[in-house]
Design an enzyme around this catalytic site. Structure first.
Site, PDB file in Angstrom:
ATOM      1  N   SER A 188       1.080  -1.313   0.024  1.00  0.00           N
ATOM      2  CA  SER A 188      -0.073   0.011   0.272  1.00  0.00           C
ATOM      3  C   SER A 188       0.910   2.005  -0.084  1.00  0.00           C
ATOM      4  CB  SER A 188      -0.758   0.526   1.223  1.00  0.00           C
ATOM      5  OG  SER A 188      -0.099   0.290   2.439  1.00  0.00           O
ATOM      6  N   GLY A 212      -3.316  -1.473  -2.556  1.00  0.00           N
ATOM      7  CA  GLY A 212      -2.218  -2.495  -3.197  1.00  0.00           C
ATOM      8  C   GLY A 212      -2.706  -4.270  -3.261  1.00  0.00           C
ATOM      9  N   CYS A 221      -6.040 -11.916   9.012  1.00  0.00           N
ATOM     10  CA  CYS A 221      -5.518 -10.515   9.819  1.00  0.00           C
ATOM     11  C   CYS A 221      -6.488 -10.777  11.126  1.00  0.00           C
ATOM     12  CB  CYS A 221      -5.813  -8.547   9.218  1.00  0.00           C
ATOM     13  SG  CYS A 221      -7.397  -8.551   8.942  1.00  0.00           S
ATOM     14  N   MET A 231      -7.521   1.528   8.437  1.00  0.00           N
ATOM     15  CA  MET A 231      -8.995   0.598   8.674  1.00  0.00           C
ATOM     16  C   MET A 231      -8.846   0.282   9.862  1.00  0.00           C
ATOM     17  SD  MET A 231     -11.388  -0.181   5.316  1.00  0.00           S
ATOM     18  CE  MET A 231      -8.780  -0.197   4.239  1.00  0.00           C
ATOM     19  N   CYS A 280     -14.581  -9.835   3.362  1.00  0.00           N
ATOM     20  CA  CYS A 280     -14.034  -8.995   4.066  1.00  0.00           C
ATOM     21  C   CYS A 280     -13.396  -7.534   2.561  1.00  0.00           C
ATOM     22  CB  CYS A 280     -12.671  -8.758   4.274  1.00  0.00           C
ATOM     23  SG  CYS A 280     -11.738  -7.221   5.199  1.00  0.00           S
TER      24      CYS A 280
END
Length: 339
Positions: free
Chosen positions: A15, A118, A188, A34, A94
C-alpha cells in the site's frame, strides 16, 4: 483539476508503493487506515507506519474504526461457518463488505473519486483481471465485490512483481525498512491457527466418531471443528492401509466421514450468493474452487438464486462454504459460495 484517490494504507510495503505511484501519476492522494479487529498493539504499530508514509508524501491519513462492521460481516461469519461445518473465506467477505464496501462509502465523505489498495490485480473499470505476478495474484478474493464499485477502483500493482515492489521501496531512504518487514498473514485476525480463534467462542475439543461412506463407525476424531474437506491428518481410522481424507462434516452429530482420495473427486456442484460482473444465465468459463488451485473448465447454468456448475475435469476436496471464482482466461467474471 486533479482526481482524488483514497488509498487503503495498512503500513505495509504494497500500500506504501501504491500511494507513491498514484501521487507520481498526478492523483491527489489521501490515505485511510482501517482498524478491523482488536489485536493488542497491532494497530498502534501499523497506523504509525501509515502516518510515516503520509508525512513522506505530504498527504492526510485518516484513522477509520470499522471493527464493529468487521465483526458483524467477517469475524462472526468466520466463526459461525466453522460451527456449521463449513469452510469460510473471510478475505472474500471482507473485500465485499469492508474494503470495497465501507471504504468506498468513506471515500464519498472525503470527496474521493477513486479508491485504491495494494492488491495484486488489474481493473479497467468494468472487470477485474489476474495480476502479472501469478504468485501474488489476488483476483480470486474480489469475485464477490459489488459490480457498481468497479469503475472507482485502481490497483497500481497489477502489473508489478513483488520483488520489484520491495526493491522500489528499498531505494527510498525514509521507507527502506518497509521493504524488509515481515509480510502480514493471509487472515489478519488469525495469529497462529484457526483453532485458537474458534476456541474463544466454542468448545472445539469434543471427541467424536469417524464414519466410512456406508455410515459405519471406523474410528475417532478430536472434534469436527478441527477439520475441513480434504484434510488427511488428525483423526484415527481402524486398520486403514491407504491414506484417508475427510469427505463430509456432520456438525449436528459431531461426526466426520472419511474415505480414500478417489472419493474426494467431484464433477458437479452448486453455488449460491452469485455475484457476476456481466449479465449471464448460462455460460462456459474456467473456475477456481480454492485460492491456490488451478482453474478448470466448466459449464454454468444459473437457476434463480443458485447455479449448477458442471466441470469438464474433476476437482478434489470441494468444500462447502468455500468460494468458486469464474474467469474468462484472465478476466474475472464473478463468483459464488459453494453449497
Amino acid at each position: 483539476m486533479k482526481k482524488k484517490v483514497l488509498v487503503g494504507m495498512s503500513g505495509g510495503v504494497d500500500s506504501t508503493v501504491t500511494s507513491i505511484l498514484l501521487q507520481k501519476e498526478g492523483y491527489e492522494v489521501e490515505g485511510v487506515y482501517m482498524k478491523l479487529h482488536h489485536k493488542p498493539g497491532y494497530h498502534e504499530e501499523n497506523f504509525t507506519k501509515a502516518q510515516r508514509v503520509g508525512e513522506y508524501l505530504g498527504v492526510k491519513v485518516h484513522f477509520l474504526d470499522l471493527s464493529e462492521e468487521f465483526k458483524n460481516n467477517v469475524y462472526d461469519y468466520f466463526v459461525e461457518s466453522y460451527k456449521e461445518g463449513l469452510t469460510p473465506n473471510p478475505c472474500v467477505m471482507c473485500n465485499r463488505t469492508i474494503k470495497f464496501g465501507q471504504m468506498v462509502d468513506f471515500a464519498d465523505t472525503v470527496g474521493a473519486d477513486y479508491v485504491a489498495t495494494g492488491h495484486y490485480i488489474k481493473c479497467d473499470g468494468d472487470f477485474i483481471y489476474m495480476a502479472e505476478d501469478p504468485n501474488k495474484d489476488q483476483s480470486y478474493f474480489l469475485c464477490e465485490v459489488k459490480k457498481e464499485v468497479l469503475p472507482r477502483l485502481i490497483f497500481p500493482l497489477g502489473t508489478w512483481v513483488k520483488d520489484d515492489v520491495k526493491a522500489y521501496a528499498a531505494n527510498i531512504e525514509v521507507l527502506k525498512d518497509f521493504a524488509t518487514q515481515k509480510e502480514s498473514s493471509e487472515i489478519c485476525f488469525v495469529e497462529n491457527t484457526y483453532d485458537e480463534v474458534l476456541s474463544k467462542h466454542m468448545k472445539i475439543d469434543m471427541p467424536g466418531e469417524t464414519l466410512d461412506t456406508e455410515g459405519n463407525v471406523v474410528g475417532t476424531h478430536k472434534g469436527y471443528m478441527h477439520y475441513t474437506i480434504g484434510k488427511r491428518k488428525g483423526f484415527f481410522v481402524n486398520g486403514a492401509h491407504d491414506p484417508h481424507f475427510v469427505l463430509e462434516i456432520k456438525p449436528e452429530t459431531n461426526q466426520i466421514v472419511v474415505g480414500t482420495k478417489e472419493k474426494l473427486e467431484e464433477n458437479v456442484f452448486v453455488v449460491k450468493q452469485i455475484n457476476l460482473f456481466k449479465d449471464l444465465t448460462e455460460f462456459d468459463c474456467i473456475v477456481k474452487v480454492r485460492y491456490r488451485t488451478l482453474a478448470v473448465p466448466c459449464h454454468v447454468v444459473i437457476d434463480g438464486e443458485k447455479a449448477r456448475v458442471t466441470l469438464k475435469e474433476p476437482v478434489f476436496g470441494l468444500a462447502k462454504g468455500q468460494i468458486a471464482a469464474f474467469y474468462e482466461k484472465d478476466k474475472l467474471i464473478g463468483g459464488g459460495v459453494i453449497c
